[in-house]
Design a protein around this motif. Structure first.
Motif, mmCIF file in Angstrom:
data_model
loop_
_atom_site.group_PDB
_atom_site.id
_atom_site.type_symbol
_atom_site.label_atom_id
_atom_site.label_comp_id
_atom_site.label_asym_id
_atom_site.label_seq_id
_atom_site.Cartn_x
_atom_site.Cartn_y
_atom_site.Cartn_z
ATOM 1 N N TYR A 54 -2.972 2.344 3.766
ATOM 2 C CA TYR A 54 -1.612 2.109 4.335
ATOM 3 C C TYR A 54 -1.578 2.233 5.958
ATOM 4 C CZ TYR A 54 3.286 2.920 5.143
ATOM 5 O OH TYR A 54 4.651 2.808 5.542
ATOM 6 N N SER B 20 -5.646 4.999 -0.846
ATOM 7 C CA SER B 20 -4.357 4.523 -0.572
ATOM 8 C C SER B 20 -3.772 5.116 0.722
ATOM 9 C CB SER B 20 -3.542 4.555 -2.010
ATOM 10 O OG SER B 20 -2.883 6.057 -2.116
ATOM 11 N N PHE B 21 -3.722 6.117 1.007
ATOM 12 C CA PHE B 21 -3.343 6.547 2.234
ATOM 13 C C PHE B 21 -4.110 5.744 3.337
ATOM 14 C CE2 PHE B 21 -1.015 9.878 -0.022
ATOM 15 C CZ PHE B 21 -0.260 10.493 0.987
ATOM 16 N N ASN C 212 0.800 -1.198 0.086
ATOM 17 C CA ASN C 212 -0.054 0.027 -0.114
ATOM 18 C C ASN C 212 0.870 1.320 -0.151
ATOM 19 O OD1 ASN C 212 -2.574 -1.400 0.005
ATOM 20 N ND2 ASN C 212 -2.488 -1.508 2.085
ATOM 21 N N TYR C 213 2.156 1.291 0.701
ATOM 22 C CA TYR C 213 2.868 2.330 0.675
ATOM 23 C C TYR C 213 3.316 2.555 -0.777
ATOM 24 C CZ TYR C 213 6.890 5.390 1.815
ATOM 25 O OH TYR C 213 7.617 6.375 1.934
ATOM 26 N N LYS D 125 1.129 6.744 -6.847
ATOM 27 C CA LYS D 125 -0.053 7.898 -7.137
ATOM 28 C C LYS D 125 0.279 9.406 -6.903
ATOM 29 C CE LYS D 125 -3.608 4.479 -6.889
ATOM 30 N NZ LYS D 125 -5.047 3.969 -5.985
ATOM 31 N N GLU E 79 1.962 1.841 -3.561
ATOM 32 C CA GLU E 79 0.971 2.202 -4.418
ATOM 33 C C GLU E 79 0.639 3.537 -4.154
ATOM 34 O OE1 GLU E 79 -2.401 -0.402 -3.270
ATOM 35 O OE2 GLU E 79 -1.827 -1.955 -4.566
ATOM 36 N N ARG E 80 0.544 3.998 -3.126
ATOM 37 C CA ARG E 80 0.352 5.445 -2.614
ATOM 38 C C ARG E 80 1.396 6.555 -3.138
ATOM 39 N NH1 ARG E 80 1.579 7.752 2.738
ATOM 40 N NH2 ARG E 80 3.121 6.435 3.847
ATOM 41 N N VAL F 189 -6.096 8.798 -4.494
ATOM 42 C CA VAL F 189 -4.955 8.742 -3.659
ATOM 43 C C VAL F 189 -4.990 8.688 -2.148
ATOM 44 C CG1 VAL F 189 -3.018 10.202 -3.119
ATOM 45 C CG2 VAL F 189 -3.660 10.068 -5.548
ATOM 46 N N TYR F 190 -6.201 9.541 -1.788
ATOM 47 C CA TYR F 190 -6.484 9.461 -0.186
ATOM 48 C C TYR F 190 -6.948 7.980 0.364
ATOM 49 C CZ TYR F 190 -8.769 10.694 3.981
ATOM 50 O OH TYR F 190 -9.170 10.715 5.360
#
Length: 254
Positions: free
Chosen positions: A248, A244-245, A217-218, A224, A220-221, A241-242
Motif C-alpha cells: 500500500y 500488505s502494508f 491494498n488499503y 488483516k 486488504e491490510r 500483514v506487513y
C-alpha cells in the motif's frame, strides 16, 4: 464504548472545559501532495505542518486527549507530530480507539498516559521507504532509515522506561510485531486498560472511510489488521500483514 462520530482528523476545544483539547487521528498520517492537473498543493489534514497550526490555534490548554485509530503512514510527518506533542506543556492522555500501527504507535508514545481497551493493538516495525537512485544515493537512504529506526526506538524506550530495553524493542521492530494491549502494558508502551472494550467494527468502519480512493491494498491490510485484533495469534510476528502494508505505502510513495 463506541468510537465518537468525528471527522477523520480533528482538533477540537471542549466548550464545557476550554482548557482541554481533543485530538482525533482516524486516518493515515500523510504529507501534503501535489495535484498535477491543477498545479496546486493539496493540504493534508494529517501532516505535521497542519497539526502545528491547529495546535497553535488551540491556545493555552492544560490537558490534551489524543484518540488514535490509524494504520500509520509517513514517518517524517509522524515524527514531527510526536515531537510537537512531546514538548507541549499540557498533560497528554492517549486513547487507542482501535489500531495504532506503525508511525501511529510512535505518536502514541507522546502521551503522559496511554490507555488501551483490552481488545486493541499496536504495531511496531522497522521503517521502510520507496527508493530509487544510484549506489551512493541508495546507501544514504539506508543510512537515513537506520536513523529513523533509532528515533522510533527512542520514542518507545522513552515511554517504557525500565520496562523495556533497546535490544528487546529492536527485536520486536525487526519482526514487524503486532502487540496486544496486555503486551503493551507489560512492555511499558501503555499505562493501563480502559474499562470498556473498543468497538472494533466501528474502528474498521472509520478506517474504511479513510480509504477515499478505494485502494485495494488499503482494504486488504485493514481486513488483516482487523482479523488479528479480533482473533490474535500467539506469536507477534505478522509478516503477511506487513507485506500488505508495504504494497500500500510503496504504491503511495511513502
Amino acid at each position: 464504548m463506541n468510537l465518537k462520530e468525528k471527522k477523520i482528523f480533528q482538533v477540537k476545544n471542549r466548550a464545557e472545559t476550554p482548557e482541554t483539547l481533543d485530538i482525533y487521528i482516524y486516518d493515515d498520517i500523510e504529507s501534503d501532495s501535489y495535484d498535477y492537473w491543477t498545479g496546486e498543493t493539496v493540504e493534508s489534514e494529517t501532516s505535521a505542518a497542519y497539526f502545528k497550526n491547529m495546535l497553535e490555534n488551540a491556545g493555552d490548554v492544560k490537558n490534551i486527549n489524543i484518540y488514535i485509530n490509524s494504520l500509520g503512514g509517513s514517518v517524517y510527518e509522524g515524527i514531527g507530530i510526536y515531537n510537537q506533542l512531546k514538548r507541549h506543556k499540557a498533560y497528554k492522555t492517549v486513547y487507542i480507539d482501535g489500531f495504532a500501527c506503525s508511525i501511529a504507535s510512535v505518536i502514541a508514545m507522546a502521551g503522559d498516559k496511554v490507555i488501551m481497551p483490552k481488545n486493541t493493538l499496536m504495531m511496531v516495525h522497522n521503517v521502510w521507504a520507496w527508493a530509487r537512485g544510484n549506489a551512493t544515493q541508495l546507501r544514504k537512504i539506508a543510512d537515513d532509515l537506520d536513523i529513523m529506526n533509532t528515533v522510533a526506538a527512542e520514542a518507545y524506550l522513552s515511554k517504557a522506561g525500565e520496562k523495556l530495553d533497546n535490544d528487546t524493542i529492536r527485536e520486536y521492530m525487526n519482526k514487524e510485531s503486532y502487540l496486544t494491549a496486555a503486551k503493551c502494558v507489560e512492555l511499558g508502551l501503555a499505562d493501563g486498560f480502559a474499562e470498556y472494550d473498543a468497538d472494533l467494527d466501528k474502528a474498521k468502519e472509520m478506517l474504511d472511510k479513510a480509504n477515499r480512493l478505494g485502494e485495494k491494498n488499503y482494504a486488504e491490510r485493514l481486513e488483516k489488521v482487523y482479523a488479528y485484533a479480533t482473533n490474535p495469534p500467539e506469536e507477534e510476528n505478522h509478516s503477511d500483514v506487513y507485506e500488505s502494508f508495504k504494497k500500500y505505502f510503496f504504491r503511495k510513495g511513502e
